[in-house]
Write an enzyme that holds these catalytic residues in place. Structure first.
Site, PDB file in Angstrom:
ATOM      1  N   TYR A  80       0.834  -1.202   0.000  1.00 26.10           N
ATOM      2  CA  TYR A  80       0.000   0.000   0.000  1.00 26.10           C
ATOM      3  C   TYR A  80       0.869   1.253   0.000  1.00 26.10           C
ATOM      4  O   TYR A  80       0.684   2.171  -0.811  1.00 26.10           O
ATOM      5  CB  TYR A  80      -0.919   0.001   1.221  1.00 26.10           C
ATOM      6  CG  TYR A  80      -1.579   1.328   1.493  1.00 26.10           C
ATOM      7  CD1 TYR A  80      -2.547   1.836   0.633  1.00 26.10           C
ATOM      8  CD2 TYR A  80      -1.231   2.096   2.608  1.00 26.10           C
ATOM      9  CE1 TYR A  80      -3.144   3.064   0.869  1.00 26.10           C
ATOM     10  CE2 TYR A  80      -1.826   3.308   2.850  1.00 26.10           C
ATOM     11  CZ  TYR A  80      -2.782   3.796   1.985  1.00 26.10           C
ATOM     12  OH  TYR A  80      -3.373   5.019   2.226  1.00 26.10           O
ATOM     13  N   ALA A  81       1.845   1.302   0.911  1.00 23.32           N
ATOM     14  CA  ALA A  81       2.741   2.455   0.985  1.00 23.32           C
ATOM     15  C   ALA A  81       3.543   2.605  -0.302  1.00 23.32           C
ATOM     16  O   ALA A  81       3.797   3.726  -0.763  1.00 23.32           O
ATOM     17  CB  ALA A  81       3.671   2.317   2.186  1.00 23.32           C
TER      18      ALA A  81
END
Length: 206
Positions: A80-81
């Site tokens: 996600y990051a």
């Protein structure tokens, strides 16, 4: 007929750190391909400002509070990051190539009404009410900069009305409370409001 747009505020994404580890494909489709589609469309309409959501997750495990926009974000710890960091890099390239003004907003643990049901606020509250054990990673000692949704909205509006443009037409800003707290204090506050203690399942740092 064509509609003239002055601003784009792009907040849509597949969210959630943990889910991105088990199911990365939706994050690729929404956060990278989807982001590119919106960004690419925006470059063709003489836009004044393209504002988009990034995340404090790009800082990885850094505990160097207060986190600074100039801190290293080259080692994201979740997919996600990684997708959000790619958004920042893509936006930078469009600012450079097409002279498109872009601002990425790194949000810090946003909470409040209508939040996602997988967020700690709802999981903790539901668990306490239903007498379920609450998994508390790192004994709740890790720190989060909890940011109320109304403050996030105010931050976006201030960025939207800002006339300041740097020479690169590209900017990254942290949007947080500036008052990091331990997760266990957040849980204590929920217990106080409910008038009921939680049953905790202490787990190692995740």
């Amino acid at each position: 007929h064509k509609v003239k747009y002055d601003f784009v505020i792009h907040l849509a994404a597949q969210a959630g750190v943990r889910h991105s580890i088990s199911s990365p494909e939706p994050y690729l489709e929404s956060n990278i391909v989807g982001f590119f589609n919106v960004l690419n469309s925006s470059k063709n309409i003489n836009l004044k400002h393209f504002i988009y959501a990034s995340t404090s997750s790009v800082y990885g495990d850094s505990t160097n509070f207060p986190l600074n926009e100039e801190d290293d974000t080259s080692k994201p710890n979740s997919f996600y990051a990684a997708t959000k960091k790619s958004n920042e890099v893509m936006a930078h390239s469009f600012s450079h190539i097409y002279n498109l003004r872009t601002t990425g907003l790194r949000f810090f643990t946003v909470y409040g009404p209508f939040g996602r049901p997988d967020m700690a606020l709802y999981k903790f509250t539901e668990g306490i009410i239903n007498n379920k054990k609450i998994p508390l990673y790192n004994k709740g000692d890790h720190i989060r900069d909890f940011t109320y949704i109304d403050d996030v909205v105010e931050g976006i509006i201030k960025v939207l009305s800002s006339k300041k443009i740097n020479k690169h037409n590209f900017e990254i800003l942290n949007i947080g409370s500036g008052n990091p707290q331990k997760l266990k204090l957040f849980l204590d506050e929920i217990e106080r409001e409910l008038g009921k203690k939680s049953k905790k399942l202490l787990k190692k740092f995740q």
